[in-house]
Design a protein around this motif. Structure first.
Motif, PDB file in Angstrom:
ATOM      1  N   ALA A   1       0.815  -1.203   0.000  1.00 19.68           N
ATOM      2  CA  ALA A   1       0.000   0.000   0.000  1.00 19.68           C
ATOM      3  C   ALA A   1       0.854   1.260   0.000  1.00 19.68           C
ATOM      4  O   ALA A   1       1.970   1.275   0.503  1.00 19.68           O
ATOM      5  N   VAL A   2       0.305   2.311  -0.564  1.00 19.21           N
ATOM      6  CA  VAL A   2       0.937   3.623  -0.568  1.00 19.21           C
ATOM      7  C   VAL A   2      -0.094   4.620  -0.067  1.00 19.21           C
ATOM      8  O   VAL A   2      -1.225   4.647  -0.549  1.00 19.21           O
ATOM      9  N   LEU A   3       0.268   5.419   0.902  1.00 16.97           N
ATOM     10  CA  LEU A   3      -0.604   6.473   1.407  1.00 16.97           C
ATOM     11  C   LEU A   3      -0.280   7.746   0.643  1.00 16.97           C
ATOM     12  O   LEU A   3       0.858   8.200   0.636  1.00 16.97           O
ATOM     13  N   THR A   4      -1.277   8.310  -0.023  1.00 14.14           N
ATOM     14  CA  THR A   4      -1.095   9.521  -0.814  1.00 14.14           C
ATOM     15  C   THR A   4      -1.782  10.682  -0.110  1.00 14.14           C
ATOM     16  O   THR A   4      -2.952  10.589   0.240  1.00 14.14           O
ATOM     17  N   LEU A   5      -1.045  11.752   0.101  1.00 15.49           N
ATOM     18  CA  LEU A   5      -1.543  12.925   0.814  1.00 15.49           C
ATOM     19  C   LEU A   5      -1.623  14.117  -0.126  1.00 15.49           C
ATOM     20  O   LEU A   5      -0.745  14.311  -0.966  1.00 15.49           O
ATOM     21  N   GLN A   6      -2.669  14.912   0.018  1.00 11.58           N
ATOM     22  CA  GLN A   6      -2.809  16.128  -0.771  1.00 11.58           C
ATOM     23  C   GLN A   6      -2.514  17.315   0.137  1.00 11.58           C
ATOM     24  O   GLN A   6      -3.204  17.530   1.133  1.00 11.58           O
ATOM     25  N   PRO A   7      -1.468  18.084  -0.157  1.00 11.30           N
ATOM     26  CA  PRO A   7      -1.101  19.202   0.709  1.00 11.30           C
ATOM     27  C   PRO A   7      -2.132  20.328   0.660  1.00 11.30           C
ATOM     28  O   PRO A   7      -2.876  20.452  -0.309  1.00 11.30           O
ATOM     29  N   ASP A   8      -2.147  21.153   1.728  1.00 14.47           N
ATOM     30  CA  ASP A   8      -3.039  22.314   1.759  1.00 14.47           C
ATOM     31  C   ASP A   8      -2.651  23.330   0.699  1.00 14.47           C
ATOM     32  O   ASP A   8      -3.511  23.920   0.060  1.00 14.47           O
ATOM     33  N   GLY A   9      -1.363  23.562   0.534  1.00 19.50           N
ATOM     34  CA  GLY A   9      -0.865  24.515  -0.459  1.00 19.50           C
ATOM     35  C   GLY A   9      -0.397  23.772  -1.694  1.00 19.50           C
ATOM     36  O   GLY A   9      -0.952  22.737  -2.064  1.00 19.50           O
ATOM     37  N   THR A  10       0.666  24.275  -2.293  1.00 20.94           N
ATOM     38  CA  THR A  10       1.194  23.615  -3.485  1.00 20.94           C
ATOM     39  C   THR A  10       2.074  22.437  -3.085  1.00 20.94           C
ATOM     40  O   THR A  10       2.605  22.384  -1.969  1.00 20.94           O
ATOM     41  N   LEU A  11       2.229  21.520  -4.003  1.00 21.17           N
ATOM     42  CA  LEU A  11       3.103  20.373  -3.779  1.00 21.17           C
ATOM     43  C   LEU A  11       4.526  20.842  -3.497  1.00 21.17           C
ATOM     44  O   LEU A  11       5.181  20.347  -2.587  1.00 21.17           O
ATOM     45  N   TYR A  12       4.997  21.816  -4.239  1.00 21.22           N
ATOM     46  CA  TYR A  12       6.376  22.268  -4.071  1.00 21.22           C
ATOM     47  C   TYR A  12       6.590  22.959  -2.726  1.00 21.22           C
ATOM     48  O   TYR A  12       7.627  22.766  -2.090  1.00 21.22           O
ATOM     49  N   ASP A  13       5.621  23.727  -2.246  1.00 16.98           N
ATOM     50  CA  ASP A  13       5.747  24.345  -0.924  1.00 16.98           C
ATOM     51  C   ASP A  13       5.832  23.276   0.161  1.00 16.98           C
ATOM     52  O   ASP A  13       6.632  23.378   1.087  1.00 16.98           O
ATOM     53  N   GLU A  14       5.010  22.240   0.064  1.00 13.96           N
ATOM     54  CA  GLU A  14       5.027  21.163   1.057  1.00 13.96           C
ATOM     55  C   GLU A  14       6.307  20.342   0.941  1.00 13.96           C
ATOM     56  O   GLU A  14       6.861  19.902   1.947  1.00 13.96           O
TER      57      GLU A  14
END
Length: 118
Positions: A63-76
């Motif tokens: 399994a892979v847990l995928t997270l969506q950041p609050d801001g941009t991917l690059y900021d996170e």
């Protein structure tokens, strides 16, 4: 028929280390803490840290847990890198979005996901 994700279970070897990673490094809210089971909130999805299951050791896959950041991917990506997270390879670009892969404190596979801009 499944109507959604109730809980994602992640095997952990060191509960304190895992709670620090998920709570402090990733910034998820800790809902409960225990020696064998702790739970965090990821925007309405529960992530269970399960100290009772064996971790995968040096094996890959699963399994892979995928997270969506609050801001941009690059900021996170920058924030997590500054917090000591090591990303695996470069950010991958796809027609359906961008992915940045990394590991949690226990060796589980995680990703940051950003959908394509419209």
């Amino acid at each position: 028929m499944a109507s959604g994700v109730a809980t994602v279970w992640m095997p952990v070897e060191d509960m304190s280390r895992a709670l620090k990673f998920y709570g402090e490094t990733l910034g998820l809210k800790v809902k409960s803490e225990g020696d064998d089971w702790s739970e965090l909130d990821a925007n309405g999805v529960s992530i269970g840290l399960n100290g009772r299951e064996e971790t995968h050791g040096e094996h890959t896959g699963g399994a892979v847990l995928t997270l969506q950041p609050d801001g941009t991917l690059y900021d996170e990506l920058v924030r997590l890198t500054d917090a000591g997270v090591t990303f695996v390879g470069e950010v991958s670009e796809h027609p359906w979005g961008r992915i940045a892969a990394f590991k949690d404190s226990e060796g589980n596979d995680l990703q940051l996901f950003e959908p394509p801009s419209e």
